[in-house]
Design an enzyme around this catalytic site. Structure first.
Site, PDB file in Angstrom:
ATOM      1  N   GLY A 287       0.820  -1.213   0.000  1.00 17.58           N
ATOM      2  CA  GLY A 287       0.000   0.000   0.000  1.00 17.58           C
ATOM      3  C   GLY A 287       0.850   1.257   0.000  1.00 17.58           C
ATOM      4  O   GLY A 287       1.690   1.458   0.882  1.00 17.58           O
ATOM      5  N   ASP A 291       1.161   8.157   5.925  1.00 20.19           N
ATOM      6  CA  ASP A 291       0.122   8.854   6.686  1.00 20.19           C
ATOM      7  C   ASP A 291       0.569   9.327   8.053  1.00 20.19           C
ATOM      8  O   ASP A 291      -0.212   9.938   8.779  1.00 20.19           O
ATOM      9  CB  ASP A 291      -1.104   7.958   6.849  1.00 20.19           C
ATOM     10  N   ASN A 293       0.859   7.628  10.662  1.00 18.73           N
ATOM     11  CA  ASN A 293      -0.050   6.955  11.599  1.00 18.73           C
ATOM     12  C   ASN A 293      -1.397   7.670  11.741  1.00 18.73           C
ATOM     13  O   ASN A 293      -2.040   7.602  12.782  1.00 18.73           O
ATOM     14  CB  ASN A 293       0.603   6.814  12.984  1.00 18.73           C
ATOM     15  N   LYS A 325       5.585  -1.949  14.093  1.00 18.77           N
ATOM     16  CA  LYS A 325       5.958  -2.843  13.000  1.00 18.77           C
ATOM     17  C   LYS A 325       5.522  -2.295  11.644  1.00 18.77           C
ATOM     18  O   LYS A 325       5.691  -2.976  10.625  1.00 18.77           O
ATOM     19  CB  LYS A 325       5.341  -4.219  13.224  1.00 18.77           C
TER      20      LYS A 325
END
Length: 366
Positions: A287, A291, A293, A325
């Site tokens: 993907g 972002d 997070n 991770k």
């Protein structure tokens, strides 16, 4: 005798004198001027000498208002105008202080001389190596001037790039991995501008890593459009990426692979399925999300909407990590490449790629 209260304060005269000298003009300066002059006028009742000081040319330079002179007016002390300093941008007059240039310290001079000596040695060594190569080529009977002309002509015609592309394709056919990798870049609408710029940089890192890999793979970046495409088009040689098995297309994920969902596996850390090995007939999707997070479960939600199988890298099976991770696109890409370089060993691939800030340690080590 002059009374102590009526006696003017010298500090106000000195302050006003300094303000006038530096060219300060404001309400405070005008109030100070009027108050100080009033004190002198009040003091003149007791001393005639103070009145003469107010009308003197010395005091008039600083405290008298500028008077308009006419042809009939003669020079007098009361008509003396105040000389205001001007912002002269012309050449400095004699006697004015000049701004001294910043001097270099002795340590800086030593470092500069040391660096210059190192650069001189480097240039001399390169010149010697060049002369050795030329002498060896002449000893082999090669025509150096003709080779240079041919090389320059090939550069202008683009034949040099064509030879390198053919050579790389031959290397790719012999050493390439059978599985494929896809970069799903359909999240640009929910990302910020700086995040899109970071994604474009990570795509460039993926291209460079695949080009230099021992076992390169077929890569396809889907949904490339908008700002991401603009950033990539600014890269020199972007149009020739497809010659290095790196195809960027504006098509959607399923359109690029002809709606064949059976061979697609979407990699996301939110998946409960752990990826045990890489299969040759599969295409592993990364993907394209940067972002910070912000976008939780964005990748797995897209995979579920498209009906594509999901999997996560087996990081927890081999390593202990204190940090998250979640990895960048180029780190996941390089891990998939290093998996074959290390003879299908996940642990060595993780340790080879993960940065030091992840503080990844083997589970067996104490």
């Amino acid at each position: 005798a002059q009374s102590r209260r009526a006696r003017p304060r010298k500090s106000k005269w000195l302050m006003l004198h300094c303000l006038q000298r530096i060219g300060f003009q404001g309400n405070h300066c005008q109030r100070l001027q009027s108050a100080t002059t009033t004190q002198f006028l009040n003091a003149s009742k007791y001393s005639s000498s103070i009145t003469s000081q107010i009308s003197s040319s010395k005091m008039g330079v600083f405290f008298s208002k500028p008077a308009e002179t006419t042809e009939n007016d003669g020079p007098s002390s009361s008509s003396t105008t105040t000389t205001q300093p001007t912002n002269d941008t012309g050449p400095k007059q004699e006697g004015e202080t000049k701004v001294e240039e910043k001097k270099i310290s002795k340590n800086q001079l030593k470092r500069q001389r040391k660096w210059e000596q190192a650069m001189a040695i480097k240039r001399r060594r390169k010149e010697q190596e060049r002369n050795i190569r030329i002498a060896q080529a002449k000893a082999d009977g090669r025509d150096i001037e003709k080779e240079r002309e041919t090389q320059e002509q090939n550069r202008k015609e683009g034949k040099g790039w064509a030879k390198r592309d053919v050579k790389w394709k031959q290397f790719f056919e012999k050493n390439s991995s059978k599985y494929g990798i896809c970069l799903d870049c359909s999240f640009e609408d929910v990302m910020q501008k700086k995040e899109i710029n970071s994604l474009a940089s990570q795509i460039r890192y993926c291209y460079a890593a695949n080009k230099k890999a021992k076992h390169p793979v077929n890569v396809k970046a889907t949904s490339i459009s908008g700002t991401t495409l603009e950033r990539l088009e600014n890269v020199s040689g972007f149009d020739s990426w497809k010659n290095k098995a790196f195809d960027c297309t504006p098509d959607d994920l399923l359109e690029a692979y002809e709606n064949d969902k059976s061979k697609l596996v979407y990699l996301t850390s939110d998946s409960d399925n752990v990826l045990e090995k890489l299969e040759d007939d599969k295409v592993y999707i990364i993907g394209g999300i940067v972002d910070r997070n912000r976008l939780k479960r964005a990748a797995i939600n897209r995979a579920e909407e498209l009906g594509i199988a999901t999997a996560s890298l087996p990081i927890s099976d081999y390593l202990n990590m204190v940090t998250t991770k979640v990895l960048t696109c180029n780190h996941v890409f390089e891990i998939l490449l290093k998996y074959r370089d290390h003879n299908n060993n996940w642990k060595d691939a993780f340790l080879d790629v993960l940065p030091n800030r992840k503080d990844a340690k083997e589970k067996d080590s104490k």
